[in-house]
Scaffold this active site. Structure first.
Site, short mmCIF file in Angstrom:
data_model
loop_
_atom_site.label_atom_id
_atom_site.label_comp_id
_atom_site.label_asym_id
_atom_site.label_seq_id
_atom_site.Cartn_x
_atom_site.Cartn_y
_atom_site.Cartn_z
N ARG A 121 0.81 -1.24 0.00
CA ARG A 121 0.00 0.00 0.00
C ARG A 121 0.83 1.27 0.00
O ARG A 121 0.36 2.33 0.38
CB ARG A 121 -0.98 0.04 1.17
CG ARG A 121 -1.98 -1.07 1.10
CD ARG A 121 -3.16 -0.84 2.01
NE ARG A 121 -4.03 -1.97 1.89
CZ ARG A 121 -3.83 -3.12 2.54
NH1 ARG A 121 -2.81 -3.23 3.37
NH2 ARG A 121 -4.66 -4.12 2.36
N LYS A 142 3.32 11.88 -10.40
CA LYS A 142 2.47 11.02 -11.24
C LYS A 142 3.29 9.79 -11.61
O LYS A 142 4.39 9.91 -12.17
CB LYS A 142 2.11 11.75 -12.54
CG LYS A 142 0.81 12.47 -12.51
CD LYS A 142 0.46 12.84 -13.95
CE LYS A 142 -0.86 13.52 -14.05
NZ LYS A 142 -1.16 13.85 -15.46
N GLU A 184 9.78 18.83 -23.68
CA GLU A 184 9.06 19.13 -22.43
C GLU A 184 9.52 20.47 -21.85
O GLU A 184 8.76 21.17 -21.20
CB GLU A 184 9.25 18.01 -21.39
CG GLU A 184 8.79 16.62 -21.84
CD GLU A 184 7.29 16.39 -21.75
OE1 GLU A 184 6.51 17.36 -21.70
OE2 GLU A 184 6.88 15.20 -21.76
N LYS A 226 7.18 23.41 -13.53
CA LYS A 226 6.51 22.17 -13.14
C LYS A 226 6.14 22.22 -11.65
O LYS A 226 5.03 21.87 -11.25
CB LYS A 226 7.43 20.96 -13.41
CG LYS A 226 6.88 19.63 -12.95
CD LYS A 226 6.00 18.96 -13.98
CE LYS A 226 5.25 17.76 -13.45
NZ LYS A 226 5.46 16.53 -14.16
N GLU A 236 -4.48 17.10 -10.46
CA GLU A 236 -5.08 17.41 -11.76
C GLU A 236 -6.58 17.62 -11.73
O GLU A 236 -7.34 17.05 -12.51
CB GLU A 236 -4.69 16.35 -12.80
CG GLU A 236 -4.82 16.88 -14.22
CD GLU A 236 -4.14 16.01 -15.27
OE1 GLU A 236 -3.07 15.46 -14.99
OE2 GLU A 236 -4.70 15.91 -16.36
N ARG A 240 -3.19 21.60 -13.50
CA ARG A 240 -2.18 20.60 -13.83
C ARG A 240 -2.37 20.07 -15.26
O ARG A 240 -1.45 19.63 -15.91
CB ARG A 240 -2.17 19.44 -12.82
CG ARG A 240 -1.00 18.51 -13.08
CD ARG A 240 -0.72 17.53 -11.95
NE ARG A 240 0.45 16.73 -12.32
CZ ARG A 240 1.22 16.09 -11.48
NH1 ARG A 240 0.98 16.13 -10.19
NH2 ARG A 240 2.25 15.40 -11.90
N ASN A 244 -0.42 18.95 -20.05
CA ASN A 244 -0.72 18.05 -21.16
C ASN A 244 -0.68 18.75 -22.50
O ASN A 244 -1.06 18.16 -23.53
CB ASN A 244 -2.11 17.42 -20.96
CG ASN A 244 -2.14 16.55 -19.72
OD1 ASN A 244 -1.18 15.86 -19.42
ND2 ASN A 244 -3.24 16.61 -18.99
N HIS A 247 0.08 16.93 -25.66
CA HIS A 247 0.06 15.50 -25.34
C HIS A 247 -1.15 14.75 -25.89
O HIS A 247 -1.12 13.53 -25.99
CB HIS A 247 0.13 15.28 -23.83
CG HIS A 247 1.53 15.47 -23.29
ND1 HIS A 247 2.20 16.66 -23.39
CD2 HIS A 247 2.37 14.62 -22.65
CE1 HIS A 247 3.41 16.54 -22.83
NE2 HIS A 247 3.54 15.31 -22.38
N HIS A 251 0.19 11.67 -27.49
CA HIS A 251 -0.07 10.31 -26.99
C HIS A 251 -0.71 9.43 -28.07
O HIS A 251 -0.43 8.24 -28.17
CB HIS A 251 -1.00 10.36 -25.77
CG HIS A 251 -0.30 10.71 -24.49
ND1 HIS A 251 -0.98 11.14 -23.37
CD2 HIS A 251 1.00 10.70 -24.16
CE1 HIS A 251 -0.11 11.38 -22.41
NE2 HIS A 251 1.10 11.12 -22.85
N HIS A 264 8.91 10.12 -26.84
CA HIS A 264 7.80 10.86 -26.25
C HIS A 264 7.89 12.34 -26.65
O HIS A 264 6.90 12.93 -27.08
CB HIS A 264 7.87 10.70 -24.73
CG HIS A 264 6.79 11.42 -23.99
ND1 HIS A 264 5.46 11.07 -24.09
CD2 HIS A 264 6.84 12.49 -23.15
CE1 HIS A 264 4.75 11.88 -23.33
NE2 HIS A 264 5.56 12.75 -22.75
#
Ligand SMILES: NC(=O)c1ccc[n+]([C@@H]2O[C@H](COP(=O)([O-])OP(=O)(O)OC[C@H]3O[C@@H](n4cnc5c(N)ncnc54)[C@H](O)[C@@H]3O)[C@@H](O)[C@H]2O)c1
Ligand SMILES: [Zn+2]
Length: 363
Positions: A121, A142, A184, A226, A236, A240, A244, A247, A251, A264
């Site tokens: 956990r 993330k 980025e 960031k 998010e 946040r 993206n 992206h 993606h 990427h």
């Protein structure tokens, strides 16, 4: 060495940035409470063969230090490797006071972070990023693995205890990985910091300029963006999502070509150009799309690979987490340094994508 304070709602932690930040590892581990019981370093082959010994030696204590090394490449950010890492952690007897160290680029940071987020956990982890791109991925908590049906679809929010950005590790990075990380960096400038974008354009004419003091300055600024975004919105719910930018299409391109076929950053760079063209169409405003294309090409970013189907890309964009009940929500640029999230109609997404493809393939 610079120290940046990252403050999110759930956790505050330092990021050390410099030529040799491994010197901070021993004291960081020693200062953790409750005391660390054992360490598992997760890395990939390209990184481990170069730097695993350095990191292991930098721990300088009588703690048991284990490693788990996966092959390199985005397709290794998989559920299978996540499961194998958990098996390794159980076999070597990690417990709730153990520490995971993510030694690698964003692929390893995300994979190892997700292992740490879920083992018993959740146990603590430290990020030791080794790519330029990881200035983004190592900050903000993330963590995720990919699913064949979608990138980063299985994941969590789990902040590290510290980030040690040892930029001498970047010396062995291939040029296309520098470019991937630079995308980025441009993203951070375009969404938040017009001054940084101007500085990058003036001071970084080619990616080879991004070394020494310039590299530290640019990383410090980009990490600052960031950090500012995630400190205001860790999970998010709002801004946040700005991260993206580029992206949604990026993606889709990665998923369509197969993970690892395109970097990427190259995919995100193409996605940012599309987002800028779409912004011109939505705001009815000249944002100098053409000059962005020229700048990106000068840095070596590729064109959209030929032969992709617009319909297929749109289908993938709709599966993206940012699409709410099938409506694509795009991060659009009002001007350099200012973005917002806007739902965009399917018709405009499609017509602009077709225009974008025509322009990409004819320029
Ligand atoms: N969590 C986040 O907030 C976040 C943000 C951005 C990107 N990401 C994720 O990051 C990943 C991309 O990260 P990446 O570009 O760092 O990829 P990566 O970790 O796969 O590294 C790229 C390649 O460089 C090699 N490499 C790494 N460090 C090296 C070094 N110092 N010397 C030589 N080779 C080295 C790796 O073995 C790999 O082949 C994607 O999975 C993306 O989804 C996550
Ligand atoms: Zn990204």
């Amino acid at each position: 060495m610079k120290s940046v304070h990252i403050a999110t709602k759930s956790k505050q932690y330092p990021l050390y940035l410099g030529q040799n930040t491994l010197t901070k590892l021993e004291e960081t581990v020693a200062a953790m409470k409750p005391a660390v019981s054992s360490v598992l370093i997760i890395s990939d082959e390209a990184v481990a063969s170069r730097y695993l010994d350095d990191v292991t030696n930098a721990i300088h204590s009588d703690l048991s230090v284990y490693s788990f090394v996966v092959p390199s490449g985005e397709k290794e950010k998989s559920f299978e490797n996540y499961y194998k890492a958990q098996t390794r952690a159980l076999e070597i007897g990690l417990d709730r006071h153990s520490l995971v160290i993510a030694l690698g680029g964003g692929m390893i940071g995300d994979l190892a972070g997700f292992v740490a987020a879920t083992f018993m956990r959740g146990i603590r982890f430290i990020q030791i990023p080794t790519t330029l791109l990881a200035h983004d991925s190592a900050v903000g908590g993330k963590v995720a693995v990919n699913h064949p049906l979608g990138k980063n679809m299985i994941g969590a929010f789990h902040q590290p205890e510290a980030v040690l950005y040892n930029i001498s590790f970047l010396d062995s990075l291939p040029v296309y990985e520098w470019r991937s990380g630079f995308a980025e960096m441009l993203k951070h400038a375009l969404i938040w910091d017009a001054e940084l974008y101007a500085w990058l354009r003036n001071e970084v004419c080619t990616l080879e300029d991004l070394r020494g003091d310039k590299l530290i300055y640019a990383l410090d600024q980009a990490i600052g963006v960031k950090a500012a975004v995630v400190s205001q919105d860790e999970t998010e719910k709002g801004i946040r999502a700005y991260l993206n930018f580029g992206h949604t299409l990026g993606h889709a391109i990665e998923a369509e070509l197969g993970y690892g076929t395109v970097t990427h950053g190259d995919a995100v760079a193409i996605g940012m150009l599309y987002a800028i063209l779409l912004s011109e169409r939505v705001y009815h405003k000249d944002l100098q799309y053409k000059s962005f294309v020229q700048t990106f090409r000068a840095y070596g970013f590729p064109k959209l690979p030929a032969g992709l189907s617009a319909d297929r890309l749109i289908e993938l964009m709709k599966k993206d987490k940012k699409a709410n009940s099938g409506v694509i929500r795009m991060v659009l640029m009002k001007e350099i340094g200012e973005v917002e999230v806007v739902p965009v109609s399917d018709e405009l997404i499609a017509s602009t994508l077709e225009e974008f493809m025509d322009r990409e393939w004819s320029l």
